[in-house]
Design a protein around this motif. Structure first.
Motif, PDB file in Angstrom:
ATOM      1  N   UNK A 168       4.687  14.013 -11.462  1.00 38.95           N
ATOM      2  CA  UNK A 168       4.981  14.058 -12.904  1.00 38.95           C
ATOM      3  C   UNK A 168       3.952  14.932 -13.625  1.00 38.95           C
ATOM      4  N   UNK A 169       2.705  14.791 -13.212  1.00 35.56           N
ATOM      5  CA  UNK A 169       1.693  15.634 -13.807  1.00 35.56           C
ATOM      6  C   UNK A 169       1.949  17.101 -13.559  1.00 35.56           C
ATOM      7  N   UNK A 170       2.448  17.387 -12.402  1.00 31.99           N
ATOM      8  CA  UNK A 170       2.807  18.774 -12.098  1.00 31.99           C
ATOM      9  C   UNK A 170       3.988  19.222 -12.944  1.00 31.99           C
ATOM     10  N   UNK A 171       4.937  18.352 -13.119  1.00 26.91           N
ATOM     11  CA  UNK A 171       6.104  18.708 -13.935  1.00 26.91           C
ATOM     12  C   UNK A 171       5.694  19.010 -15.373  1.00 26.91           C
ATOM     13  N   UNK A 172       4.710  18.280 -15.834  1.00 39.43           N
ATOM     14  CA  UNK A 172       4.305  18.446 -17.234  1.00 39.43           C
ATOM     15  C   UNK A 172       3.779  19.839 -17.527  1.00 39.43           C
ATOM     16  N   UNK A 173       3.165  20.447 -16.551  1.00 35.68           N
ATOM     17  CA  UNK A 173       2.576  21.760 -16.798  1.00 35.68           C
ATOM     18  C   UNK A 173       3.489  22.881 -16.328  1.00 35.68           C
ATOM     19  N   UNK A 174       4.654  22.532 -15.898  1.00 34.87           N
ATOM     20  CA  UNK A 174       5.572  23.561 -15.432  1.00 34.87           C
ATOM     21  C   UNK A 174       6.398  24.094 -16.582  1.00 34.87           C
ATOM     22  N   UNK A 175       6.686  25.379 -16.548  1.00 32.63           N
ATOM     23  CA  UNK A 175       7.440  25.998 -17.647  1.00 32.63           C
ATOM     24  C   UNK A 175       8.925  25.773 -17.496  1.00 32.63           C
ATOM     25  N   UNK A 176       9.325  24.614 -17.783  1.00 31.55           N
ATOM     26  CA  UNK A 176      10.757  24.382 -17.877  1.00 31.55           C
ATOM     27  C   UNK A 176      10.972  23.445 -19.053  1.00 31.55           C
ATOM     28  N   UNK A 177      12.191  23.341 -19.450  1.00 33.60           N
ATOM     29  CA  UNK A 177      12.483  22.578 -20.651  1.00 33.60           C
ATOM     30  C   UNK A 177      12.210  21.102 -20.428  1.00 33.60           C
ATOM     31  N   UNK A 178      11.294  20.589 -21.210  1.00 28.35           N
ATOM     32  CA  UNK A 178      11.011  19.155 -21.159  1.00 28.35           C
ATOM     33  C   UNK A 178      11.799  18.443 -22.246  1.00 28.35           C
ATOM     34  N   UNK A 179      11.933  17.193 -22.070  1.00 29.29           N
ATOM     35  CA  UNK A 179      12.588  16.419 -23.107  1.00 29.29           C
ATOM     36  C   UNK A 179      13.457  15.326 -22.528  1.00 29.29           C
ATOM     37  N   UNK A 180      13.748  14.360 -23.351  1.00 28.27           N
ATOM     38  CA  UNK A 180      14.535  13.224 -22.859  1.00 28.27           C
ATOM     39  C   UNK A 180      15.950  13.611 -22.490  1.00 28.27           C
ATOM     40  N   UNK A 181      16.430  14.696 -23.080  1.00 29.39           N
ATOM     41  CA  UNK A 181      17.800  15.082 -22.783  1.00 29.39           C
ATOM     42  C   UNK A 181      17.887  16.004 -21.580  1.00 29.39           C
ATOM     43  N   UNK A 182      16.753  16.361 -21.051  1.00 30.40           N
ATOM     44  CA  UNK A 182      16.729  17.278 -19.917  1.00 30.40           C
ATOM     45  C   UNK A 182      16.420  16.493 -18.662  1.00 30.40           C
ATOM     46  N   UNK A 183      17.211  16.739 -17.697  1.00 30.59           N
ATOM     47  CA  UNK A 183      17.018  15.997 -16.468  1.00 30.59           C
ATOM     48  C   UNK A 183      15.725  16.441 -15.775  1.00 30.59           C
ATOM     49  N   UNK A 199       0.821  -1.209   0.000  1.00 31.44           N
ATOM     50  CA  UNK A 199       0.000   0.000   0.000  1.00 31.44           C
ATOM     51  C   UNK A 199       0.850   1.251   0.000  1.00 31.44           C
ATOM     52  N   UNK A 200       1.874   1.211   0.808  1.00 30.38           N
ATOM     53  CA  UNK A 200       2.731   2.388   0.895  1.00 30.38           C
ATOM     54  C   UNK A 200       3.446   2.639  -0.432  1.00 30.38           C
ATOM     55  N   UNK A 201       3.861   1.572  -1.075  1.00 28.85           N
ATOM     56  CA  UNK A 201       4.481   1.742  -2.386  1.00 28.85           C
ATOM     57  C   UNK A 201       3.500   2.357  -3.380  1.00 28.85           C
ATOM     58  N   UNK A 202       2.300   1.835  -3.357  1.00 23.41           N
ATOM     59  CA  UNK A 202       1.290   2.369  -4.270  1.00 23.41           C
ATOM     60  C   UNK A 202       1.020   3.844  -3.980  1.00 23.41           C
ATOM     61  N   UNK A 203       0.976   4.150  -2.715  1.00 25.15           N
ATOM     62  CA  UNK A 203       0.738   5.531  -2.353  1.00 25.15           C
ATOM     63  C   UNK A 203       1.853   6.426  -2.870  1.00 25.15           C
ATOM     64  N   UNK A 204       3.073   5.986  -2.707  1.00 26.23           N
ATOM     65  CA  UNK A 204       4.194   6.785  -3.177  1.00 26.23           C
ATOM     66  C   UNK A 204       4.226   6.852  -4.693  1.00 26.23           C
ATOM     67  N   UNK A 205       3.850   5.779  -5.332  1.00 29.54           N
ATOM     68  CA  UNK A 205       3.783   5.806  -6.798  1.00 29.54           C
ATOM     69  C   UNK A 205       2.724   6.798  -7.273  1.00 29.54           C
ATOM     70  N   UNK A 206       1.587   6.806  -6.612  1.00 27.87           N
ATOM     71  CA  UNK A 206       0.557   7.772  -6.978  1.00 27.87           C
ATOM     72  C   UNK A 206       1.059   9.200  -6.764  1.00 27.87           C
ATOM     73  N   UNK A 207       1.787   9.347  -5.681  1.00 26.54           N
ATOM     74  CA  UNK A 207       2.347  10.675  -5.418  1.00 26.54           C
ATOM     75  C   UNK A 207       3.322  11.068  -6.522  1.00 26.54           C
ATOM     76  N   UNK A 208       4.100  10.133  -6.977  1.00 30.62           N
ATOM     77  CA  UNK A 208       5.057  10.423  -8.035  1.00 30.62           C
ATOM     78  C   UNK A 208       4.345  10.714  -9.355  1.00 30.62           C
ATOM     79  N   UNK A 209       3.250  10.009  -9.589  1.00 34.12           N
ATOM     80  CA  UNK A 209       2.471  10.287 -10.796  1.00 34.12           C
ATOM     81  C   UNK A 209       1.939  11.711 -10.749  1.00 34.12           C
ATOM     82  N   UNK A 210       1.439  12.080  -9.597  1.00 33.36           N
ATOM     83  CA  UNK A 210       0.944  13.453  -9.455  1.00 33.36           C
ATOM     84  C   UNK A 210       2.079  14.448  -9.629  1.00 33.36           C
TER      85      UNK A 210
END
Length: 275
Positions: A101-116, A88-99
């Motif tokens: 990631x969703x936040x990162x997607x809408x953030x104005x910084x350079x996205x891309x595979x070459x960007x950390x 359960x705790x793993x799932x919870x943390x995974x959900x948190x990480x998904x969220x």
DNA sequence: TAGGCCATCTGGTCCT
DNA sequence: AGGACCAGATGGCCTA
């Protein structure tokens, strides 16, 4: 989500940790995850009993008895419960990480595979400042619009400027300056990485950007952001609007002035801490 | 190699 | 009672 695959993929995000858990218990005794402080509390039942003195075994058995009395569960049941809790705790943390990631997607910084990928703390700080920046931009735009369309008279607010303002800017998903790269042309804006109070055009180069960028200064993740459509691009349209009625649109719902608790000093401290 | 970041485990606490 | 949440500890991976 796709902003970084190398780092994420380097570590299995969801390993069969329960198998590891079991194998560790069988072979090593699973002492690694037990902290020093936790060792003061009733220990887990997975300790390796091999090579222990009788006193140690007595101690362990007492503690096991304590735990059994407490939970009235067999060792197998406790183990199963522990696995369940871990899962359960793993799932919870995974959900948190998904969220995250969703936040990162809408953030104005350079996205891309070459960007950390942004770190979690950097993501949260960036998101916060981005929100503050957008709020300030909105407020400033409102002020400018009110200047253009009649000085922002209280009674004639909507009658004066609103129809065209809302129609062309906010409500019909017009090109709001959702990003500094877009809005710089019209007026000074607050960089999302900066605390709004210090992110004037004059101070852009002085403190904020360098301070935050130095969180990870060598990866280029905070390089010039791309002018992508921001979250305000999808502001729903509102019909305008009865006289004297407060408009619910984002243009009219001016957020209260923020007093940023994240000052340049704190940001600089974060940067220095992360060095 | 040190430090940053992260995933995971774990026990405790709070809530439903 | 069970689940969610949290914080501490630990070890692994990666980068400068």
């Amino acid at each position: 989500m796709d902003s970084d695959t190398s780092r994420v993929s380097s570590r299995p995000s969801s390993p069969e940790a329960d198998d590891i858990f079991l194998s560790m218990k069988k072979s090593v005794g699973f002492s690694g995850a037990v902290s020093s402080t936790q060792s003061d509390s009733p220990p887990d039942l997975c300790g390796d009993l091999r090579g222990m003195s009788s006193a140690d075994e007595d101690s362990i058995s007492l503690k096991m008895q304590y735990k059994k009395d407490r939970k009235l569960l067999s060792e197998n049941e406790l183990q199963a419960m522990r696995l369940k809790i871990n899962s359960r705790e793993r799932k919870r943390m995974h959900d948190l990480n998904i969220a995250m990631d969703g936040l990162r997607e809408v953030m104005p910084y350079a996205h891309g595979p070459s960007v950390r990928k942004l770190s979690k703390i950097a993501t949260l700080l960036l998101a916060r400042n981005y929100i503050l920046m957008l709020s300030n931009s909105l407020e400033e735009m409102k002020r400018l619009v009110s200047e253009i369309y009649g000085g922002g008279a209280t009674g004639g607010h909507h009658a004066g400027f609103h129809p065209s303002a809302c129609g062309s800017l906010t409500h019909t998903a017009g090109p709001l300056p959702t990003h500094p790269a877009v809005s710089h042309a019209s007026h000074p804006v607050h960089h999302p990485l900066l605390p709004p109070a210090v992110s004037t055009a004059a101070s852009l180069s002085a403190s904020g950007i360098s301070a935050v960028a130095s969180v990870r200064p060598h990866h280029g993740l905070l390089k010039a952001p791309t002018a992508t459509a921001g979250p305000l691009g999808s502001v729903p349209a509102f019909q305008h609007w009865g006289a004297g009625m407060p408009c619910p649109c984002s243009m009219c719902q001016v957020p209260p002035p923020h007093v940023s608790s994240m000052t340049t000093t704190s940001m600089a401290r974060l940067a220095s801490d992360s060095k």
